[in-house]
Design a protein around this motif. Structure first.
Motif, short mmCIF file in Angstrom:
data_model
loop_
_atom_site.label_atom_id
_atom_site.label_comp_id
_atom_site.label_asym_id
_atom_site.label_seq_id
_atom_site.Cartn_x
_atom_site.Cartn_y
_atom_site.Cartn_z
N ASN A 10 39.59 33.80 45.97
CA ASN A 10 39.03 32.71 46.78
C ASN A 10 39.92 31.48 46.85
O ASN A 10 39.43 30.38 47.11
CB ASN A 10 37.65 32.31 46.27
CG ASN A 10 36.54 33.06 46.96
OD1 ASN A 10 36.66 33.42 48.13
ND2 ASN A 10 35.46 33.32 46.25
N ILE A 44 41.68 35.85 62.85
CA ILE A 44 41.00 35.80 61.56
C ILE A 44 39.85 36.80 61.58
O ILE A 44 39.03 36.80 62.51
CB ILE A 44 40.46 34.38 61.27
CG1 ILE A 44 41.56 33.34 61.51
CG2 ILE A 44 39.94 34.29 59.84
CD1 ILE A 44 42.82 33.54 60.71
N ARG A 46 36.81 39.27 59.29
CA ARG A 46 35.96 39.26 58.10
C ARG A 46 36.59 40.00 56.93
O ARG A 46 36.36 39.67 55.77
CB ARG A 46 34.58 39.86 58.42
CG ARG A 46 33.55 39.62 57.34
CD ARG A 46 32.17 39.97 57.82
NE ARG A 46 31.67 39.05 58.82
CZ ARG A 46 31.05 37.90 58.53
NH1 ARG A 46 30.89 37.53 57.27
NH2 ARG A 46 30.60 37.13 59.50
N ASP A 48 39.52 39.69 56.04
CA ASP A 48 40.34 38.69 55.34
C ASP A 48 39.53 38.03 54.23
O ASP A 48 40.04 37.78 53.13
CB ASP A 48 40.82 37.62 56.32
CG ASP A 48 41.73 38.17 57.41
OD1 ASP A 48 42.13 39.34 57.31
OD2 ASP A 48 42.03 37.42 58.35
N LEU A 49 38.26 37.75 54.52
CA LEU A 49 37.40 37.12 53.52
C LEU A 49 37.12 38.07 52.36
O LEU A 49 37.07 37.66 51.20
CB LEU A 49 36.08 36.68 54.16
CG LEU A 49 36.08 35.33 54.91
CD1 LEU A 49 36.97 35.39 56.14
CD2 LEU A 49 34.67 34.93 55.31
N LYS A 52 40.17 38.14 50.21
CA LYS A 52 40.27 36.88 49.46
C LYS A 52 39.31 36.87 48.28
O LYS A 52 39.62 36.32 47.22
CB LYS A 52 39.97 35.70 50.40
CG LYS A 52 40.12 34.34 49.73
CD LYS A 52 39.90 33.20 50.71
CE LYS A 52 38.45 33.05 51.09
NZ LYS A 52 38.19 31.79 51.84
N GLU A 372 41.11 27.40 55.81
CA GLU A 372 39.84 27.44 55.08
C GLU A 372 38.66 27.17 56.02
O GLU A 372 37.59 27.76 55.87
CB GLU A 372 39.85 26.43 53.93
CG GLU A 372 40.75 26.81 52.77
CD GLU A 372 40.19 27.96 51.93
OE1 GLU A 372 39.19 28.58 52.34
OE2 GLU A 372 40.77 28.23 50.86
N HIS A 375 37.94 30.35 57.88
CA HIS A 375 37.20 31.29 57.04
C HIS A 375 35.74 30.88 56.92
O HIS A 375 34.84 31.73 56.91
CB HIS A 375 37.84 31.36 55.65
CG HIS A 375 39.02 32.27 55.60
ND1 HIS A 375 39.38 32.98 54.47
CD2 HIS A 375 39.94 32.60 56.53
CE1 HIS A 375 40.46 33.70 54.71
NE2 HIS A 375 40.83 33.47 55.96
N LYS A 379 32.46 33.11 57.60
CA LYS A 379 31.58 33.38 56.46
C LYS A 379 30.14 32.97 56.76
O LYS A 379 29.18 33.64 56.35
CB LYS A 379 32.09 32.63 55.23
CG LYS A 379 31.28 32.92 53.97
CD LYS A 379 31.90 32.26 52.75
CE LYS A 379 31.11 32.61 51.49
NZ LYS A 379 31.74 32.02 50.28
#
Length: 391
Positions: A10, A44, A46, A48-49, A52, A372, A375, A379
């Motif tokens: 994160n 970008i 999901r 990717d999240l 992370k 950020e 993201h 999110k």
């Protein structure tokens, strides 16, 4: 060069002093990458999240995020691309950096007079995923230039295995088209026998995500082609604003996943839902889907936003309705599969993008320094369509 470092769980750190990658003459040293690209925009996603948050174990350690980009060829060891070509590319990692090594077989030339670089960055992961789900996993037939019903190579490989196992005599005829092979199946039988149905009614979860919007568009395109007898395209979303946009992109009906009477609402729209694109997975929605499915429903699972577990699951519900539950991913597919998928996409779908039959929906464009925030938008499910960062 500028870029984003993934440091621990994160934690993303923007840097202006990262080492620029170099393109070696030997492709083995580059692990198959034969292009050096200057990244202009990065999509970008999901996934990717998940990476992370250390929830995607197949992602290699020590690499940066970013799976789809648009940019300019800086150097090339491929005879298909030259310096300054405008491209978009499907990557395995490092798309959050200003320069990246890429595989020419996973890269497409883009006409910048037809689409912007921001839009081009929305193609490799989001559009390809929707295309794969409909034409490779659900096995909708493709139409080639000779108006022949065809299917992709991956499907035929599977079907040939079934043919051998069942000792049947089905035949397939290869069609050579621009050095790429498609196959025609004469009896028109595909998953769920769509051709034998009076109508196909589709449920699309996450309908206002970037993949969801592309699913709606492609399904609407198929509805107009009138080959698959598509009747209802039901978008599952969270509010009226998103529902109206879903209708603009091809949905015929909609429902809210927060509806306490969700199952009844869907059954009032159609009591014959026989194709589901599901990015939710576990939780209450899994149970709802079991109630919604009719006999022989094709249920395609491509995400786990609702979690990976289902409590008190009874296999009899799948068996008695003969539900075909399929799963699909793109990131961990073979290089050869991705190459074929991209080649097919270029032939069948890119022209529809260029002539505005299919459109882009970009929610927000941010500088890479604000990664950020990008993201956070995804999110918290605030996006309608794609979030893109620019260098």
């Amino acid at each position: 060069m500028r870029g984003v470092i993934l440091k621990g769980i994160n934690e993303l750190i923007f840097s202006e002093s990262l080492a620029k990658p170099t393109l070696e003459k030997c492709s083995i040293q580059n692990q198959g990458n034969d292009l050096l690209l200057k990244v202009l925009s990065v999509g970008i996603n999901r996934i990717d999240l998940l990476i992370k948050e250390n929830k995607y174990p197949k992602f290699p350690a020590g690499k940066s995020l970013g799976l789809e980009i648009s940019g300019i060829v800086e150097e090339s060891n491929s005879n298909k691309f030259k310096k300054n070509d405008i491209v978009c590319s499907l990557l395995k990692y490092n798309g959050y950096n200003e320069y990246v090594l890429a595989n020419s077989k996973h890269t497409m030339k883009i006409d910048p007079s037809k689409i912007s670089m921001v839009e081009a960055a929305s193609i490799p992961e989001s559009f390809l995923t929707a295309y794969k789900l409909i034409y490779y996993t659900a096995r909708f037939p493709l139409i080639n230039n000779n108006d022949q019903i065809v299917e992709n190579k991956e499907n035929i490989d599977i079907l040939n295995g079934e043919e051998e196992a069942n000792n049947t005599t089905m035949k397939y005829t290869p069609i050579q088209e621009n050095d790429y092979y498609y196959y025609k199946r004469f009896n028109n039988q595909i998953y769920g026998n769509y051709f034998g149905r009076s109508e196909v009614n589709v449920l699309v979860y996450g309908a206002l995500s970037s993949v969801g919007i592309n699913l709606l568009q492609l399904l609407n395109y198929e509805k107009k082609r009138n080959i698959m007898n598509i009747n209802k395209i039901i978008a599952i979303t969270s509010n009226e604003t998103k529902a109206k946009i879903a209708m603009e992109f091809g949905a015929t009906d909609y429902a809210f996943h927060t509806d306490e009477n969700f199952v009844e609402t869907i059954l009032n729209i159609s009591k014959n839902v026989n194709l589901i694109f599901d990015c939710v997975g576990g939780g209450k929605m899994f149970e709802n889907n079991l109630k919604i499915c009719t006999n022989d429903t094709v249920w395609i699972l491509y995400g786990l936003l609702g979690g990976p577990k289902v409590t008190n699951f009874n296999l009899a519900h799948l068996l008695t309705k003969r539900i075909l539950l399929l799963t699909s991913t793109l990131y961990d597919r073979s290089d050869n599969f991705k190459e074929e998928l991209i080649h097919s996409f270029q032939h069948h779908i890119l022209p529809l993008i260029y002539n505005n039959t299919l459109k882009f929906c970009v929610h927000k464009v941010l500088p890479i320094e604000q990664i950020e925030e990008a993201h956070s938008i995804i999110k918290n499910n605030l996006n309608i369509g794609k979030v893109v960062c620019k260098f």
